[in-house]
Design an enzyme around this catalytic site. Structure first.
Site, PDB file in Angstrom:
ATOM      1  N   ASP A 240       3.931   2.781  -4.719  1.00  0.00           N
ATOM      2  CA  ASP A 240       3.176   3.837  -5.388  1.00  0.00           C
ATOM      3  C   ASP A 240       2.748   3.280  -6.745  1.00  0.00           C
ATOM      4  O   ASP A 240       3.548   3.200  -7.675  1.00  0.00           O
ATOM      5  CB  ASP A 240       4.032   5.091  -5.559  1.00  0.00           C
ATOM      6  CG  ASP A 240       3.285   6.212  -6.262  1.00  0.00           C
ATOM      7  OD1 ASP A 240       2.115   6.014  -6.641  1.00  0.00           O
ATOM      8  OD2 ASP A 240       3.873   7.298  -6.441  1.00  0.00           O
TER       9      ASP A 240
ATOM     10  N   LYS B 210     -13.483   0.252 -14.180  1.00  0.00           N
ATOM     11  CA  LYS B 210     -13.851  -1.106 -13.794  1.00  0.00           C
ATOM     12  C   LYS B 210     -14.353  -1.927 -14.991  1.00  0.00           C
ATOM     13  O   LYS B 210     -14.137  -3.140 -15.056  1.00  0.00           O
ATOM     14  CB  LYS B 210     -14.902  -1.078 -12.685  1.00  0.00           C
ATOM     15  CG  LYS B 210     -14.375  -0.527 -11.363  1.00  0.00           C
ATOM     16  CD  LYS B 210     -13.194  -1.326 -10.839  1.00  0.00           C
ATOM     17  CE  LYS B 210     -12.738  -0.844  -9.476  1.00  0.00           C
ATOM     18  NZ  LYS B 210     -11.617  -1.632  -8.921  1.00  0.00           N
TER      19      LYS B 210
ATOM     20  N   ASP C  51       0.847  -1.186   0.000  1.00  0.00           N
ATOM     21  CA  ASP C  51       0.000   0.000   0.000  1.00  0.00           C
ATOM     22  C   ASP C  51       0.880   1.232   0.000  1.00  0.00           C
ATOM     23  O   ASP C  51       2.040   1.168   0.442  1.00  0.00           O
ATOM     24  CB  ASP C  51      -0.919   0.011   1.227  1.00  0.00           C
ATOM     25  CG  ASP C  51      -2.176   0.839   1.015  1.00  0.00           C
ATOM     26  OD1 ASP C  51      -2.062   2.077   0.938  1.00  0.00           O
ATOM     27  OD2 ASP C  51      -3.267   0.254   0.923  1.00  0.00           O
TER      28      ASP C  51
ATOM     29  N   TYR D  59     -14.642   6.086 -12.576  1.00  0.00           N
ATOM     30  CA  TYR D  59     -14.611   4.833 -11.826  1.00  0.00           C
ATOM     31  C   TYR D  59     -15.279   3.702 -12.618  1.00  0.00           C
ATOM     32  O   TYR D  59     -14.714   2.614 -12.778  1.00  0.00           O
ATOM     33  CB  TYR D  59     -15.297   5.014 -10.479  1.00  0.00           C
ATOM     34  CG  TYR D  59     -15.336   3.760  -9.639  1.00  0.00           C
ATOM     35  CD1 TYR D  59     -14.205   3.339  -8.934  1.00  0.00           C
ATOM     36  CD2 TYR D  59     -16.485   2.981  -9.549  1.00  0.00           C
ATOM     37  CE1 TYR D  59     -14.233   2.191  -8.158  1.00  0.00           C
ATOM     38  CE2 TYR D  59     -16.528   1.835  -8.784  1.00  0.00           C
ATOM     39  CZ  TYR D  59     -15.404   1.439  -8.092  1.00  0.00           C
ATOM     40  OH  TYR D  59     -15.430   0.287  -7.336  1.00  0.00           O
TER      41      TYR D  59
END
Length: 266
Positions: free
Chosen positions: A72, A169, A44, A165
């Site tokens: 990152d 996806k 993360d 978004y």
């Protein structure tokens, strides 16, 4: 050309790399895989959030060990080296779970180019670069493995304020199929889990109360989803019972994909 039947698999214990592991779905996936005896590398950008998870795992005596690495995902050029660093932690990699994702809200006509680019970078482009590097290492080592992408019901149903978004996806679902198609000959399974509304505490992607109320009202199942629901699906896809599955997307959404339960009788 190798075939899935002829490519050797690694012996247990397996080793997984989970992105977005500082909280929510990523952390739940890491815990579940650990319970199944998998050694897990938590990845993360928020490295300070990973240390408590590693400590909690050590104190609880989980079957699979935890380790943590900062990454990152927007620095795509660094991702092949990151995969190599991850492989050195426990001496290999067998599973990659792409759980990192951004869900900021921005009305279409007000959305800036940098907002679009940031979501595409994390939700789609980083998945491509990281999965490609991971797959190359598995092919070079001559054994199979698993890639599991965390998609969304938004891949098939657009939402206001989420053009970036939803598009990311939808692209991720096709990327899953494309990777599955080309990597099957190397015994690398590539699947996705498509969550519905999952209740998580998020400082990165906060959701308004009205939005939560309406989205929950549209799903048939009476309770909201929790991260462990998604973690169970990921564990299944990485296990022996899914050995003939690739290119699939499992909907874990309380039935939301079947239709809108809030509509009255016609």
């Amino acid at each position: 050309m190798s075939t899935p039947e002829s490519t050797p698999a690694r012996n247990e214990p397996r080793i997984a790399l989970v992105t977005g592991a500082a909280g929510g779905i990523g952390a739940a996936v890491a815990r579940r895989l650990s319970e199944d005896g998998v050694k897990v590398i938590l990845a993360d950008l928020r490295a300070d959030r990973l240390a408590p998870l590693v400590a909690a795992s050590s104190s609880s005596g989980s079957a699979g060990a935890f380790a943590a690495l900062e990454v990152d995902l927007t620095d795509r050029a660094s991702l092949p080296d990151f995969v190599d660093r991850a492989r050195e932690v426990f001496g290999g990699l067998d599973i990659l779970v792409n759980a990192a994702g951004l869900y900021p809200s921005a009305p279409l006509l007000e959305m800036r180019d940098d907002q679009w680019d940031q979501v595409m970078d994390v939700n789609l482009s980083a998945v491509f670069s990281l999965s490609r590097a991971f797959a190359r290492r598995l092919v070079d080592a001559g054994h199979g493995g698993h890639i599991v992408n965390i998609s969304s019901g938004a891949s098939a149903r657009a939402r206001r304020g989420a053009a970036h978004y939803c598009t990311s996806k939808a692209g991720l679902d096709m990327l899953t199929k494309a990777f599955a198609l080309e990597l099957a000959e190397h015994s690398i399974h590539v699947n996705a889990v498509s969550p519905g509304f999952i209740e998580v505490d998020s400082e990165v992607n906060p959701l308004g109360e009205e939005y939560v109320r309406k989205i929950r009202g549209g799903q048939p199942w009476p309770r909201a989803g929790v991260p462990d629901d998604i973690a169970g699906a990921v564990a299944f896809l990485c296990g022996p019972d899914a050995s003939w599955m690739t290119g699939a997307s499992l909907s874990v959404d309380g039935g939301a994909g079947t239709g809108n339960a809030a509509l009255p009788l016609s």
